[in-house]
Write a protein that holds these residues in place. Structure first.
Motif, PDB file in Angstrom:
ATOM      1  N   ILE A  33       0.847  -1.082  -0.283  1.00 17.35           N
ATOM      2  CA  ILE A  33       0.105  -0.419   0.488  1.00 17.35           C
ATOM      3  C   ILE A  33       0.645   0.974   0.096  1.00 17.35           C
ATOM      4  N   GLY A  34       0.528   1.797  -0.715  1.00 20.15           N
ATOM      5  CA  GLY A  34       1.577   3.638  -0.585  1.00 20.15           C
ATOM      6  C   GLY A  34       0.484   4.678  -0.256  1.00 20.15           C
ATOM      7  N   TRP A  35       1.062   5.336  -0.011  1.00 20.61           N
ATOM      8  CA  TRP A  35       0.350   6.687   0.582  1.00 20.61           C
ATOM      9  C   TRP A  35       0.315   7.957  -0.685  1.00 20.61           C
ATOM     10  N   PHE A  36      -0.087   8.778  -1.339  1.00 25.70           N
ATOM     11  CA  PHE A  36       0.510   9.714  -1.975  1.00 25.70           C
ATOM     12  C   PHE A  36      -0.418  11.426  -1.455  1.00 25.70           C
ATOM     13  N   ARG A  37       0.467  12.140  -2.329  1.00 24.59           N
ATOM     14  CA  ARG A  37      -0.728  13.030  -2.045  1.00 24.59           C
ATOM     15  C   ARG A  37      -0.351  14.730  -3.204  1.00 24.59           C
ATOM     16  N   GLN A  38      -1.550  14.803  -3.535  1.00 25.05           N
ATOM     17  CA  GLN A  38      -0.812  15.984  -4.358  1.00 25.05           C
ATOM     18  C   GLN A  38      -1.342  17.186  -4.375  1.00 25.05           C
ATOM     19  N   ARG A  44       0.844  14.958  -8.118  1.00 28.71           N
ATOM     20  CA  ARG A  44       0.433  14.128  -7.295  1.00 28.71           C
ATOM     21  C   ARG A  44       1.841  13.025  -6.749  1.00 28.71           C
ATOM     22  N   GLU A  45       2.511  13.183  -5.799  1.00 20.82           N
ATOM     23  CA  GLU A  45       3.971  12.459  -5.273  1.00 20.82           C
ATOM     24  C   GLU A  45       3.474  11.698  -4.511  1.00 20.82           C
ATOM     25  N   PHE A  46       4.436  10.805  -4.243  1.00 16.35           N
ATOM     26  CA  PHE A  46       5.131   9.603  -3.484  1.00 16.35           C
ATOM     27  C   PHE A  46       5.567  10.393  -2.047  1.00 16.35           C
ATOM     28  N   VAL A  47       4.328   9.443  -1.258  1.00 17.87           N
ATOM     29  CA  VAL A  47       5.202   9.730   0.459  1.00 17.87           C
ATOM     30  C   VAL A  47       5.306   8.594   0.753  1.00 17.87           C
ATOM     31  N   ARG A 102       7.286  -1.969  -5.559  1.00 15.56           N
ATOM     32  CA  ARG A 102       8.403  -1.126  -5.389  1.00 15.56           C
ATOM     33  C   ARG A 102       8.157   0.379  -5.302  1.00 15.56           C
ATOM     34  N   ALA A 103       6.676   0.319  -6.078  1.00 16.03           N
ATOM     35  CA  ALA A 103       6.875   1.159  -7.347  1.00 16.03           C
ATOM     36  C   ALA A 103       6.484   2.578  -6.343  1.00 16.03           C
ATOM     37  N   THR A 104       6.704   3.928  -6.535  1.00 14.62           N
ATOM     38  CA  THR A 104       7.167   4.618  -5.856  1.00 14.62           C
ATOM     39  C   THR A 104       5.962   6.188  -7.407  1.00 14.62           C
ATOM     40  N   ASP A 105       6.178   5.619  -8.777  1.00 13.03           N
ATOM     41  CA  ASP A 105       5.474   6.361  -9.535  1.00 13.03           C
ATOM     42  C   ASP A 105       3.134   6.114  -9.410  1.00 13.03           C
TER      43      ASP A 105
END
Length: 122
Positions: A33-38, A44-47, A102-105
């Motif tokens: 699971i990833g958190w992003f913010r915009q 939108r950027e990886f957190v 392992r994605a950050t995009d």
């Protein structure tokens, strides 16, 4: 997988918030699971990101040492503890399930929650 992000709000600089990302299904546990913010006018950027098991985490340099991602498999929930908040942390925060562990995009993520607004005043 349907995701529900919550916990945002208005906080002064230096304060803390804890965001939650709750999933609708037990199979949530098979996803990183990833958190992003915009922020307004920005991409939108990886957190932060957490592995399926919860034993591996990864953070953007901008939040490292201030934010902590964790997950509670029994509750189908991932958390983002945000401390020492800065005005530049102001954004809508989203959680998402990873296509690629392992994605950050953002393109490496599939199911997105609706987002929760975080506003940090100076």
């Amino acid at each position: 997988v349907q995701l529900q992000a919550s916990g945002g709000g208005l906080v002064q600089a230096g304060g803390s918030l804890r965001l939650s990302c709750a999933a609708s299904v037990r199979t949530f546990s098979i996803y990183a699971i990833g958190w992003f913010r915009q922020a307004p006018g920005k991409e939108r950027e990886f957190v932060a990101r957490i592995s399926r098991s919860g034993d591996s985490t990864f953070y953007a340099d901008s939040v490292k040492g201030r934010f902590t991602i964790s997950r509670d498999t029994a509750k189908n929930t991932v958390y983002l503890q945000m401390n020492s908040l800065k005005p530049e942390d102001t954004a809508i925060y989203y959680c998402a399930t990873a296509r690629e562990p392992r994605a950050t995009d953002p393109r490496g993520y599939r199911d997105w929650g609706q987002g929760t607004q975080v506003t940090v005043s100076s």
